[in-house]
Scaffold this motif. Structure first.
Motif, PDB file in Angstrom:
ATOM      1  N   LEU A 151      42.529  15.221  33.355  1.00 37.42           N
ATOM      2  CA  LEU A 151      42.075  14.331  34.429  1.00 37.42           C
ATOM      3  C   LEU A 151      40.562  14.127  34.380  1.00 37.42           C
ATOM      4  CD1 LEU A 151      44.361  15.674  37.295  1.00 37.42           C
ATOM      5  CD2 LEU A 151      44.667  13.573  35.962  1.00 37.42           C
ATOM      6  N   GLU A 152      39.826  15.179  34.041  1.00 29.43           N
ATOM      7  CA  GLU A 152      38.372  15.060  33.920  1.00 29.43           C
ATOM      8  C   GLU A 152      37.969  14.120  32.785  1.00 29.43           C
ATOM      9  OE1 GLU A 152      37.497  19.621  35.509  1.00 29.43           O
ATOM     10  OE2 GLU A 152      37.536  19.158  33.354  1.00 29.43           O
ATOM     11  N   HIS A 153      38.848  13.981  31.820  1.00 32.57           N
ATOM     12  CA  HIS A 153      38.548  13.096  30.698  1.00 32.57           C
ATOM     13  C   HIS A 153      39.239  11.747  30.830  1.00 32.57           C
ATOM     14  CE1 HIS A 153      37.060  16.878  28.972  1.00 32.57           C
ATOM     15  NE2 HIS A 153      36.255  16.077  28.303  1.00 32.57           N
ATOM     16  N   GLY A 154      39.668  11.427  32.040  1.00 32.68           N
ATOM     17  CA  GLY A 154      40.085  10.062  32.323  1.00 32.68           C
ATOM     18  C   GLY A 154      41.563   9.766  32.343  1.00 32.68           C
ATOM     19  N   ALA A 155      42.438  10.762  32.146  1.00 32.92           N
ATOM     20  CA  ALA A 155      43.871  10.491  32.230  1.00 32.92           C
ATOM     21  C   ALA A 155      44.234  10.078  33.650  1.00 32.92           C
ATOM     22  CB  ALA A 155      44.681  11.715  31.818  1.00 32.92           C
ATOM     23  N   VAL A 156      45.162   9.141  33.776  1.00 34.27           N
ATOM     24  CA  VAL A 156      45.569   8.691  35.098  1.00 34.27           C
ATOM     25  C   VAL A 156      46.608   9.627  35.700  1.00 34.27           C
ATOM     26  CG1 VAL A 156      47.433   7.171  34.291  1.00 34.27           C
ATOM     27  CG2 VAL A 156      46.233   6.645  36.425  1.00 34.27           C
ATOM     28  N   ASN A 157      47.314  10.348  34.854  1.00 34.05           N
ATOM     29  CA  ASN A 157      48.254  11.343  35.348  1.00 34.05           C
ATOM     30  C   ASN A 157      48.637  12.320  34.237  1.00 34.05           C
ATOM     31  OD1 ASN A 157      50.479   9.458  34.140  1.00 34.05           O
ATOM     32  ND2 ASN A 157      51.575  11.270  34.806  1.00 34.05           N
ATOM     33  N   VAL A 158      49.148  13.479  34.650  1.00 29.63           N
ATOM     34  CA  VAL A 158      49.645  14.499  33.727  1.00 29.63           C
ATOM     35  C   VAL A 158      50.977  14.980  34.292  1.00 29.63           C
ATOM     36  CG1 VAL A 158      49.208  16.739  32.648  1.00 29.63           C
ATOM     37  CG2 VAL A 158      47.285  15.201  33.157  1.00 29.63           C
ATOM     38  N   ASP A 159      52.039  14.905  33.490  1.00 31.88           N
ATOM     39  CA  ASP A 159      53.379  15.290  33.939  1.00 31.88           C
ATOM     40  C   ASP A 159      53.851  16.513  33.159  1.00 31.88           C
ATOM     41  OD1 ASP A 159      53.437  13.006  35.585  1.00 31.88           O
ATOM     42  OD2 ASP A 159      54.162  11.771  33.934  1.00 31.88           O
ATOM     43  N   TRP A 160      54.029  17.620  33.860  1.00 29.44           N
ATOM     44  CA  TRP A 160      54.484  18.865  33.234  1.00 29.44           C
ATOM     45  C   TRP A 160      55.959  18.740  32.878  1.00 29.44           C
ATOM     46  CZ3 TRP A 160      51.583  23.050  31.913  1.00 29.44           C
ATOM     47  CH2 TRP A 160      52.262  24.229  31.557  1.00 29.44           C
ATOM     48  N   TRP A 161      56.331  19.361  31.756  1.00 31.77           N
ATOM     49  CA  TRP A 161      57.745  19.455  31.382  1.00 31.77           C
ATOM     50  C   TRP A 161      58.247  20.843  31.725  1.00 31.77           C
ATOM     51  CZ3 TRP A 161      61.127  15.820  30.108  1.00 31.77           C
ATOM     52  CH2 TRP A 161      62.409  16.279  29.782  1.00 31.77           C
ATOM     53  N   ASP A 162      59.126  21.055  32.708  1.00 32.37           N
ATOM     54  CA  ASP A 162      59.734  20.118  33.602  1.00 32.37           C
ATOM     55  C   ASP A 162      60.187  20.840  34.853  1.00 32.37           C
ATOM     56  OD1 ASP A 162      61.838  21.530  32.512  1.00 32.37           O
ATOM     57  OD2 ASP A 162      63.197  19.843  32.353  1.00 32.37           O
ATOM     58  N   LEU A 163      60.952  20.184  35.713  1.00 25.03           N
ATOM     59  CA  LEU A 163      61.372  20.788  36.985  1.00 25.03           C
ATOM     60  C   LEU A 163      62.313  21.971  36.758  1.00 25.03           C
ATOM     61  CD1 LEU A 163      61.588  20.841  40.077  1.00 25.03           C
ATOM     62  CD2 LEU A 163      63.383  19.084  39.889  1.00 25.03           C
ATOM     63  N   HIS A 164      63.447  21.728  36.116  1.00 20.75           N
ATOM     64  CA  HIS A 164      64.421  22.776  35.774  1.00 20.75           C
ATOM     65  C   HIS A 164      64.704  22.703  34.284  1.00 20.75           C
ATOM     66  CE1 HIS A 164      65.851  21.972  40.083  1.00 20.75           C
ATOM     67  NE2 HIS A 164      65.504  23.252  40.099  1.00 20.75           N
ATOM     68  N   ASN A 165      65.033  23.859  33.710  1.00 21.00           N
ATOM     69  CA  ASN A 165      65.354  23.864  32.295  1.00 21.00           C
ATOM     70  C   ASN A 165      66.486  24.839  32.001  1.00 21.00           C
ATOM     71  OD1 ASN A 165      64.910  22.967  29.676  1.00 21.00           O
ATOM     72  ND2 ASN A 165      63.767  24.818  29.191  1.00 21.00           N
ATOM     73  N   GLY A 166      66.245  26.107  32.082  1.00 23.32           N
ATOM     74  CA  GLY A 166      67.231  27.111  31.712  1.00 23.32           C
ATOM     75  C   GLY A 166      66.626  28.075  30.709  1.00 23.32           C
ATOM     76  N   MET A 167      67.054  29.328  30.754  1.00 29.61           N
ATOM     77  CA  MET A 167      66.372  30.337  29.955  1.00 29.61           C
ATOM     78  C   MET A 167      66.811  30.338  28.502  1.00 29.61           C
ATOM     79  SD  MET A 167      68.113  33.920  31.241  1.00 29.61           S
ATOM     80  CE  MET A 167      66.978  34.946  30.320  1.00 29.61           C
ATOM     81  N   GLY A 168      65.910  30.833  27.672  1.00 29.75           N
ATOM     82  CA  GLY A 168      66.218  31.080  26.279  1.00 29.75           C
ATOM     83  C   GLY A 168      66.399  32.574  26.079  1.00 29.75           C
ATOM     84  N   LYS A 169      65.936  33.079  24.957  1.00 30.33           N
ATOM     85  CA  LYS A 169      66.027  34.505  24.684  1.00 30.33           C
ATOM     86  C   LYS A 169      64.817  35.188  25.308  1.00 30.33           C
ATOM     87  CE  LYS A 169      66.449  37.849  20.903  1.00 30.33           C
ATOM     88  NZ  LYS A 169      66.479  38.017  19.423  1.00 30.33           N
ATOM     89  N   PRO A 170      65.024  35.988  26.343  1.00 29.60           N
ATOM     90  CA  PRO A 170      63.876  36.585  27.038  1.00 29.60           C
ATOM     91  C   PRO A 170      63.057  37.496  26.137  1.00 29.60           C
ATOM     92  CG  PRO A 170      65.926  37.621  27.735  1.00 29.60           C
ATOM     93  CD  PRO A 170      66.311  36.442  26.898  1.00 29.60           C
ATOM     94  N   THR A 171      61.780  37.555  26.419  1.00 36.60           N
ATOM     95  CA  THR A 171      60.877  38.391  25.654  1.00 36.60           C
ATOM     96  C   THR A 171      59.867  39.002  26.616  1.00 36.60           C
ATOM     97  OG1 THR A 171      59.408  38.433  23.726  1.00 36.60           O
ATOM     98  CG2 THR A 171      59.264  36.520  25.163  1.00 36.60           C
ATOM     99  N   THR A 172      58.935  39.776  26.092  1.00 34.71           N
ATOM    100  CA  THR A 172      57.894  40.381  26.921  1.00 34.71           C
ATOM    101  C   THR A 172      56.539  39.846  26.474  1.00 34.71           C
ATOM    102  OG1 THR A 172      59.174  42.408  27.235  1.00 34.71           O
ATOM    103  CG2 THR A 172      56.804  42.535  27.655  1.00 34.71           C
ATOM    104  N   VAL A 173      55.775  39.345  27.429  1.00 38.10           N
ATOM    105  CA  VAL A 173      54.448  38.805  27.152  1.00 38.10           C
ATOM    106  C   VAL A 173      53.445  39.514  28.060  1.00 38.10           C
ATOM    107  CG1 VAL A 173      52.988  36.756  27.154  1.00 38.10           C
ATOM    108  CG2 VAL A 173      55.398  36.566  26.488  1.00 38.10           C
ATOM    109  N   ASN A 174      52.566  40.282  27.456  1.00 34.98           N
ATOM    110  CA  ASN A 174      51.553  41.024  28.220  1.00 34.98           C
ATOM    111  C   ASN A 174      52.166  41.829  29.364  1.00 34.98           C
ATOM    112  OD1 ASN A 174      49.297  40.082  26.696  1.00 34.98           O
ATOM    113  ND2 ASN A 174      49.478  38.121  27.742  1.00 34.98           N
ATOM    114  N   GLY A 175      53.254  42.515  29.045  1.00 34.37           N
ATOM    115  CA  GLY A 175      53.880  43.410  30.000  1.00 34.37           C
ATOM    116  C   GLY A 175      54.823  42.751  30.993  1.00 34.37           C
TER     117      GLY A 175
END
Length: 591
Positions: free
Chosen positions: A339-363
């Motif tokens: 947004l600071e560099h001029g994008a009019v919008n940013v859309d995250w992917w996504d609302l719902h998805n579903g889990m994959g193979k769980p792992t551990t990240v930084n505990g």
């Protein structure tokens, strides 16, 4: 991206992210993904375990990087998500300040026929997720829609009919319309995940057809804005020329249609071997934006300045972190950098998805779920939290509500150490909000702050924070405008007041207030039944994207970071659990 074939999990899909049919966008190369996951536990920031020196942060409140757009903070939704219209999901989106919702969802958009609520090629559309139900939810959230018209298996007439229904018959006032999803993934460059039934799949054909779509749609409603699909600069297939082509995708499309479009579309899925890498990738956004602007200056002529950039898909799907704290830190940094560099919008992917193979990240357990809200799925004996439980990523996005509102002025801010990212906003009430992101998973960060163009009050400061292991934003009064201690792996926003003795001379010129978001209206809250979904145009594997560089002055981060764009998710209902599969190969999204 289009939904992946639900019969297998973790198969490579175009885009570069393996979205385990329930993950959303990961499949760059199965081996690469495996390597990412294998290194997740140890991939934390490569920072010293010892206490770091004080980080100097500077905020120049007298500058302006533009106003916060009314559509700035967006989110993807998909017709295969049977929970898309849950009332609790709508309430959580509204609370998170979501101002734009994208529909009908990634690659499935190039197979979706809005009038019949059907999908070409064997994918599916869940009951109760049709356009009218989506619009009811969008109005309840207070979000404006952005619609992806069916280019792959549709026609200009079908798209024009959708515009008529939306804006003439129903009065929804849908402004932004994308023409197709990730069309370069139609097989023209070798990798195929996007449905495209046109005999000619070249960029020349896309550009000419794009003009036909624009003409037909604007004949119905001249006020609509039409967007063209680009490849992300520095990412596959940027720079490639297929047999018979005179230039690559971006140069070809813009040379033909650049003077006739209203915005261009970028999908940004940076990759990294560990969490430290992914957390530094927002530094690339300045260079990526500059490359797009250069193309527009070349081909759009006097019209170039008015052509907007929309980032209609992004996430941390190409990193080890999907639902753990690192993804939460990445989200607001990514939104604000674009947004600071001029994008009019940013859309995250996504609302719902579903889990994959769980792992551990930084505990922390990372469910490898690309959604911001849990669907309560299970894998290998591990189950996610109850459906509609917010993941840390959700709280990272929601942290933006403490930083900025539409119409506020984004100002320049910099950090002397990339372990701390900073973003600052001058609020419409005269306050100054400063977001500080500590990317060190083990150590607190001592930060000293200095200001130009603003004199903050000397008393203790109101802060809004999200810390590792948290389940909500927390408000406190601590530290001063000049010195703060940031917990490890945290987001802290300082909400500063002006010193009473300060003059008004340091106030920046007022910026115009953007158009207000759509009014809130009640939604039906209808929830579709679950069904088996199959993928349309499942990718056969995309080549990895090349790296690119670009510094981000406003965060002080290094510009020596590589990335890969990915995309693609698909939602599949298996038994009683919704599973959304991600496609990550190169450029696909299995949505």
């Amino acid at each position: 991206m289009s939904p992946d074939d639900p019969t297998t999990a973790d198969e490579p899909t175009p885009r570069g992210r393996t979205h385990r049919r329930g993950r959303t966008r990961r499949h760059i190369v199965a081996g690469a993904v495996a390597a990412l996951l294998a290194g997740a536990g140890a991939g934390a920031l490569a920072l010293s375990a010892e206490a770091a020196p004080t980080v100097a942060v500077t905020v120049d409140a007298g500058t302006s990087l533009g106003t916060m757009p009314s559509t700035g903070v967006g989110l993807n939704t998909a017709v295969y998500d049977a929970y898309m219209n849950d009332a609790s999901a709508a309430s959580l989106m509204k609370a998170a300040g979501i101002r734009q919702l994208r529909f009908p969802g990634g690659s499935v958009a190039d197979a979706y026929h809005w009038k019949t609520h059907t999908v070409t090629g064997g994918s599916w559309a869940a009951p109760g997720t049709d356009f009218d139900h989506f619009m009811a939810t969008a109005k309840k959230v207070g979000a404006q829609p952005i619609i992806t018209a069916n280019y792959g298996s549709g026609t200009p007439q079908e798209a024009a009919g959708w515009v008529k229904y939306a804006n003439v018959d129903k009065g929804y006032g849908v402004k932004y319309w994308e023409i197709g999803n990730e069309i370069p993934g139609n097989g023209h460059y070798g990798s195929k995940w996007e449905v495209d039934t046109h005999a000619d799949k070249s960029p020349t054909a896309y550009a000419k057809n794009l003009l036909a779509y624009a003409k037909a749609m604007k004949a119905v409603d001249p006020t609509v804005k039409i967007g063209a699909v680009l490849t992300t600069p520095g990412s596959w297939p940027d720079g490639l020329k297929a047999s018979g082509d005179k230039a690559d995708w971006n140069h070809t499309v813009l040379s033909i249609a650049g003077k006739s479009i209203d915005f261009v579309i970028i999908h940004w899925y940076p990759s990294g071997a560990g969490t430290a890498d992914i957390l530094n990738t927002p530094a690339q956004i300045a260079g990526t934006t500059s490359a797009v602007r250069s193309l527009l200056d070349t081909y759009a002529g006097p019209h170039a300045a008015s052509v907007k950039i929309a980032v209609t898909e992004t996430s941390s799907a190409m990193s080890p972190a999907q639902t753990s704290q690192a993804a939460a830190l990445f989200a607001p940094d990514t939104y604000m950098s674009w947004l600071e560099h001029g994008a009019v919008n940013v859309d995250w992917w996504d609302l719902h998805n579903g889990m994959g193979k769980p792992t551990t990240v930084n505990g922390e357990t990372d469910y490898q779920d690309g959604g911001v809200l849990s669907v309560g799925s299970c894998s290998g004996g591990t189950c996610e939290p109850a459906r509609e439980t917010p993941f840390p990523t959700y709280w990272g996005i929601r942290s933006l509500t403490a930083l900025a509102q539409p119409g506020d002025t984004m100002v320049k801010a910099s950090s002397a150490n990339r372990s701390v990212a900073v973003h600052a906003v001058r609020s419409s009430n005269g306050g100054l909000n400063v977001m500080l992101i500590n990317k060190n998973p083990q150590n607190a960060a001592q930060v000293s702050l200095s200001y130009a163009g603003y004199t903050p009050a000397p008393e203790t400061v109101r802060t809004v924070s999200f810390t590792k292991g948290g389940t909500a934003l927390t408000t406190a009064t601590r530290g001063t405008a000049a010195a703060q201690t940031l917990p490890p792996y945290s987001i802290t926003t300082l909400q500063l007041k002006r010193a009473s003795a300060a003059t008004r001379a340091d106030a920046p010129s007022p910026a115009p207030t953007p158009t207000a978001a759509a009014p809130v209206a009640s939604a039906s809250g209808a929830i579709g039944t679950r069904a088996q979904a199959t993928a349309a145009g499942a990718p056969v594997g995309r080549p990895a994207r090349s790296s690119t560089t670009g510094g981000l002055a406003s965060t002080g981060m290094s510009n020596a970071v590589t990335y890969s764009a990915v995309g693609g998710l698909l939602a599949v209902a298996a038994g009683s659990v919704l599973v959304l599969r991600i496609r990550r190969s190169r450029v696909s999204h299995g949505r």
